[in-house]
Structures are given as C-alpha cells and as structure tokens.
Design a protein around this motif. Structure first.
Motif, mmCIF file in Angstrom:
data_model
loop_
_atom_site.group_PDB
_atom_site.id
_atom_site.type_symbol
_atom_site.label_atom_id
_atom_site.label_comp_id
_atom_site.label_asym_id
_atom_site.label_seq_id
_atom_site.Cartn_x
_atom_site.Cartn_y
_atom_site.Cartn_z
ATOM 1 N N THR A 148 8.249 -8.209 12.841
ATOM 2 C CA THR A 148 9.555 -7.254 12.998
ATOM 3 C C THR A 148 9.403 -6.334 14.300
ATOM 4 O OG1 THR A 148 10.838 -5.450 12.143
ATOM 5 C CG2 THR A 148 8.733 -5.273 11.608
ATOM 6 N N ASP A 149 10.533 -6.124 15.110
ATOM 7 C CA ASP A 149 10.787 -5.298 16.177
ATOM 8 C C ASP A 149 11.635 -4.297 15.712
ATOM 9 O OD1 ASP A 149 13.019 -6.872 16.130
ATOM 10 O OD2 ASP A 149 12.789 -7.522 18.029
ATOM 11 N N ARG A 150 12.288 -4.104 14.568
ATOM 12 C CA ARG A 150 13.074 -2.968 14.068
ATOM 13 C C ARG A 150 12.283 -1.792 13.545
ATOM 14 N NH1 ARG A 150 14.225 -7.811 11.677
ATOM 15 N NH2 ARG A 150 13.253 -6.916 9.784
ATOM 16 N N ALA A 151 12.452 -0.671 14.428
ATOM 17 C CA ALA A 151 11.949 0.704 14.112
ATOM 18 C C ALA A 151 12.242 1.185 12.599
ATOM 19 C CB ALA A 151 12.360 1.622 15.095
ATOM 20 N N ALA A 152 13.497 0.658 12.053
ATOM 21 C CA ALA A 152 13.794 1.081 10.810
ATOM 22 C C ALA A 152 12.831 0.471 9.767
ATOM 23 C CB ALA A 152 15.070 0.608 10.367
ATOM 24 N N ASP A 153 11.983 -0.692 10.097
ATOM 25 C CA ASP A 153 11.252 -1.249 8.883
ATOM 26 C C ASP A 153 9.943 -0.462 8.854
ATOM 27 O OD1 ASP A 153 13.038 -3.501 8.208
ATOM 28 O OD2 ASP A 153 12.184 -4.703 10.061
ATOM 29 N N SER A 154 9.900 0.688 9.527
ATOM 30 C CA SER A 154 8.813 1.593 9.332
ATOM 31 C C SER A 154 8.678 1.952 7.929
ATOM 32 C CB SER A 154 9.056 2.966 10.022
ATOM 33 O OG SER A 154 10.302 3.707 9.681
ATOM 34 N N LEU A 155 9.914 2.000 7.137
ATOM 35 C CA LEU A 155 9.931 2.067 5.513
ATOM 36 C C LEU A 155 9.043 1.283 5.072
ATOM 37 C CD1 LEU A 155 11.144 2.972 2.756
ATOM 38 C CD2 LEU A 155 12.868 1.176 3.391
ATOM 39 N N THR A 156 9.010 -0.106 5.133
ATOM 40 C CA THR A 156 8.297 -1.206 4.651
ATOM 41 C C THR A 156 6.752 -0.859 5.112
ATOM 42 O OG1 THR A 156 10.087 -2.762 4.313
ATOM 43 C CG2 THR A 156 7.582 -3.672 4.278
ATOM 44 N N LEU A 157 6.503 -0.908 6.497
ATOM 45 C CA LEU A 157 5.093 -0.877 7.234
ATOM 46 C C LEU A 157 4.456 0.434 6.560
ATOM 47 C CD1 LEU A 157 6.036 -1.789 10.576
ATOM 48 C CD2 LEU A 157 4.946 -3.205 9.010
ATOM 49 N N TRP A 158 5.117 1.545 6.389
ATOM 50 C CA TRP A 158 4.326 2.774 5.993
ATOM 51 C C TRP A 158 3.889 2.588 4.394
ATOM 52 C CZ3 TRP A 158 4.583 6.233 1.733
ATOM 53 C CH2 TRP A 158 3.934 7.182 1.867
ATOM 54 N N HIS A 159 4.731 2.029 3.602
ATOM 55 C CA HIS A 159 4.205 1.704 2.182
ATOM 56 C C HIS A 159 3.140 0.891 2.249
ATOM 57 C CE1 HIS A 159 8.001 3.749 1.132
ATOM 58 N NE2 HIS A 159 7.311 4.050 0.073
ATOM 59 N N LEU A 160 3.108 -0.399 3.238
ATOM 60 C CA LEU A 160 1.942 -1.033 3.283
ATOM 61 C C LEU A 160 0.672 -0.426 3.548
ATOM 62 C CD1 LEU A 160 3.800 -4.230 4.770
ATOM 63 C CD2 LEU A 160 2.914 -3.948 2.507
ATOM 64 N N LEU A 161 0.745 0.638 4.516
ATOM 65 C CA LEU A 161 -0.244 1.102 5.055
ATOM 66 C C LEU A 161 -0.954 1.976 3.984
ATOM 67 C CD1 LEU A 161 -2.152 2.136 7.440
ATOM 68 C CD2 LEU A 161 -0.361 3.586 8.010
ATOM 69 N N ALA A 162 -0.085 2.752 3.126
ATOM 70 C CA ALA A 162 -0.581 3.588 2.080
ATOM 71 C C ALA A 162 -0.944 2.859 0.949
ATOM 72 C CB ALA A 162 0.661 4.542 1.794
ATOM 73 N N TRP A 163 -0.846 1.583 0.819
ATOM 74 C CA TRP A 163 -1.150 0.597 -0.241
ATOM 75 C C TRP A 163 -2.586 0.468 -0.359
ATOM 76 C CZ3 TRP A 163 1.057 -4.857 -1.403
ATOM 77 C CH2 TRP A 163 0.814 -5.143 -2.651
ATOM 78 N N SER A 164 -3.276 0.938 -1.223
ATOM 79 C CA SER A 164 -4.514 0.695 -1.446
ATOM 80 C C SER A 164 -5.243 -0.698 -1.767
ATOM 81 C CB SER A 164 -5.510 1.839 -2.262
ATOM 82 O OG SER A 164 -4.797 1.366 -3.890
ATOM 83 N N ALA A 165 -4.285 -1.395 -2.209
ATOM 84 C CA ALA A 165 -4.499 -2.844 -2.889
ATOM 85 C C ALA A 165 -4.658 -3.712 -1.648
ATOM 86 C CB ALA A 165 -3.726 -3.257 -3.781
#
Length: 329
Positions: A265-282
């Motif tokens: 993705t090159d959409r800054a709005a997808d930080s929603l998804t990327l941040w949650h992936l970063l914070a996902w311990s699994a």
C-alpha cells in the motif's frame, strides 16, 4: 417557547426542578440592605478575614445541600434486576415491551424493533435476531453501565454517552462503545461483522483489542478475536490480503505472501491497518519489523515512539505514534 427561554428571560414554561430550586432558595435571597449594626471598633481586617471565609463556606454548603435535595429528591430504590429496557415494534409484533437482566428480545422474520438504552441512546434490532440483557459484572464488563448480548442477527446502535458505558457482547468478543453509531451482525457460526458509521468502537477479547473508527470495519471469529481493521473504501483485493494475513497468523502458516501484499500500500490512511499489525503480539517479529518500516515511510513516528520500543510492544511508544495518525482520537 422552551424551558431554555425560562432560564434566559423567564418567558418560557418553567422546568419542575428549576421551580423547586427557586422555591427552596427564595427565603435566602438578599434583601438589598446592608446590616445596620456597626462592626466592632477593634475588629481589624486581619481578624475579620477568617469570619468572612467561614460565612462564605457555610453559604456554599447550604446552597449545595438545597440544590441536592431540590434536584435529586428521595434516592430511588435500586432495581433488583438492573436497568429496564423498553422496546417498540417498528414492524411486526413483540411479545413484551420491557426487558431486564436475564431476559431476551427475539424478532421473527417480520419484526423489527427499537430498544431504548436508558438515556444514552437506542438500537434497532433487525428481523431474525436475538438480543439478551446481561448484568454488567467484573467477569463480563466491569466498567459498563449497560451490557447487552447479540446472540445472532443484526442491529444498529446509536449511543451518545461516556466511553465504555454501553457494551455489546457477541460470541466473538465485546464491542465497547466510545461514543458512536455502528452496526453489528452475528452469523450462525458466531462470526461477528462490525462496521462503524460515526465515532469509534473498541472490539476486545483476551487475545486482542482493536479500535475501529468511523468508515472502517472488522471481522471477529469465536476463540480468535477481532481481525485487523481496514477502511471500507480500501481496494477489495487489499482488504482480502489483510484477511489472508490474519488467517495465516491464526493458523500458524507462513505470512510472507499476504504480508507482501499488505505492505504494497502507498496510502497513508492505511496506517490504521499497519499500526494494528505493529501492535499485534501474535504477528512474528520479522513481519512486525517490516510493518514498522512501511508505517514509518507513510506516517513518520514521533520522537516519543522509537522503533525499538514499538517493536517491544511498549504501550506508551505505540500510543504516541497512534496519536499522530489521522484516524486516532
């Protein structure tokens, strides 16, 4: 004219509680005349100051006492079964119009109902749905004032109250209202689909907690918790890649292929998804490192969110990064 007109210039219909308060305070109204007796000759300004303070505190205490009694009246007896929820049929028919803890509201194929949630909002229960009233408790939702349980079917909730006051249980987890309008659907297998129309909703399980802002959705599976939220307007193939990544993590399968698609993705709005992936311990550490790099390219991290701390799942660092993102409150 309205009650507000009365408060402004007394031209409107007086509110009952306002009238009661005025009546209680009337006898304490100042007459407009200063006391006639002179102050003691030897009373210095310093000596008089404690007396003035004491009189002021007494007046404040009296006003607070009168205000409490005028507005609150006798304390209501607590309901043994918790809040009572009133329902009305918008189509079809209901077998009852009031529901309390332990009772269920069930709609058939022809019935659609509105349920009032005290003074905090309401919800619309769609046909072929079942809603159970629960009593909030430490085991279920300790910080909730209202806890309902969607067993199956669909509803739309419109809640305007303090965050976490209203919570909706599902077979896949708990939807915690943060002041919003949202829709929820529970399929026959217990899978929950949640879409937020305004505001934000937190979807919580022991395994994972996600925040879904307006215009985004998440899917939750019993025993697994919520998937990573995505924007409803994101390309469908990209949303499918996120879903495949969630499934791979849940199944313990390789994540390289779906992860590569998500990171494209090159959409800054997808930080929603990327941040949650970063914070996902699994999510495996190497995958989270790649997510951190892509998120930083789209939405650079503030100084309070160093990369290393975020990868160690430091809550303060992750929250600091999230606070800079457009979708976050």
């Amino acid at each position: 004219m309205t009650d507000d007109d009365y408060l402004w210039d007394r031209s409107g219909e007086p509110d009952r509680t306002v009238s009661a308060l005025e009546s209680e305070l009337a006898r304490h109204r100042w007459s407009g005349r200063l006391p006639q007796a002179p102050l003691p000759v030897r009373a210095s300004r310093r000596a008089w100051r404690p007396l003035s303070l004491a009189a002021g505190l007494a007046a404040v205490a009296l006003g607070a006492w009168l205000l409490r009694d005028a507005l609150s009246g006798p304390a209501p007896a607590p309901l043994a079964d918790g809040p009572v929820y009133r329902a009305e049929a918008l189509s079809g028919a209901l077998t009852a119009s009031e529901f309390r803890a332990g009772e269920r509201l069930v709609t058939d194929a022809d019935t659609r109902a509105r349920v009032e949630i005290g003074d905090v909002g309401s919800l619309i229960l769609e046909p072929d749905s079942a809603l159970r009233v629960e009593r909030p408790s430490p085991a279920l939702a300790a910080d909730a004032g209202h806890l309902l349980w969607l067993e199956h079917g669909a509803l739309t909730a419109s809640i305007f109250a303090a965050p976490r006051l209203f919570q909706l249980g599902t077979p896949s987890g708990l939807a915690v209202d943060l002041g919003c309008v949202y829709s929820a659907r529970v399929e026959d297998d217990g899978v929950t689909l949640l879409s937020v129309i305004t505001g934000q909703v937190a979807f919580e399980t022991p395994e994972r907690r996600v925040t879904v802002p307006h215009g985004a959705s998440t899917r939750a599976v019993p025993g697994r918790g919520p998937d990573t939220p995505t924007w409803d307007g994101a390309p469908i193939d990209w949303r499918q890649a996120v879903a495949h990544l969630d499934e791979a993590v849940a199944d313990g399968a390789p994540v390289d292929t779906p992860l590569a698609a998500v990171l494209s993705t090159d959409r800054a709005a997808d930080s929603l998804t990327l941040w949650h992936l970063l914070a996902w311990s699994a999510l495996p550490r190497p995958a989270r490192e790649a997510v951190a790099d892509r998120l930083a390219a789209l939405a650079p991290a503030p100084a309070a969110a160093p990369r290393g701390a975020c990868l160690e799942l430091d809550t303060a660092a992750l929250d600091a990064w999230r606070a800079t993102l457009g979708w976050s409150w």
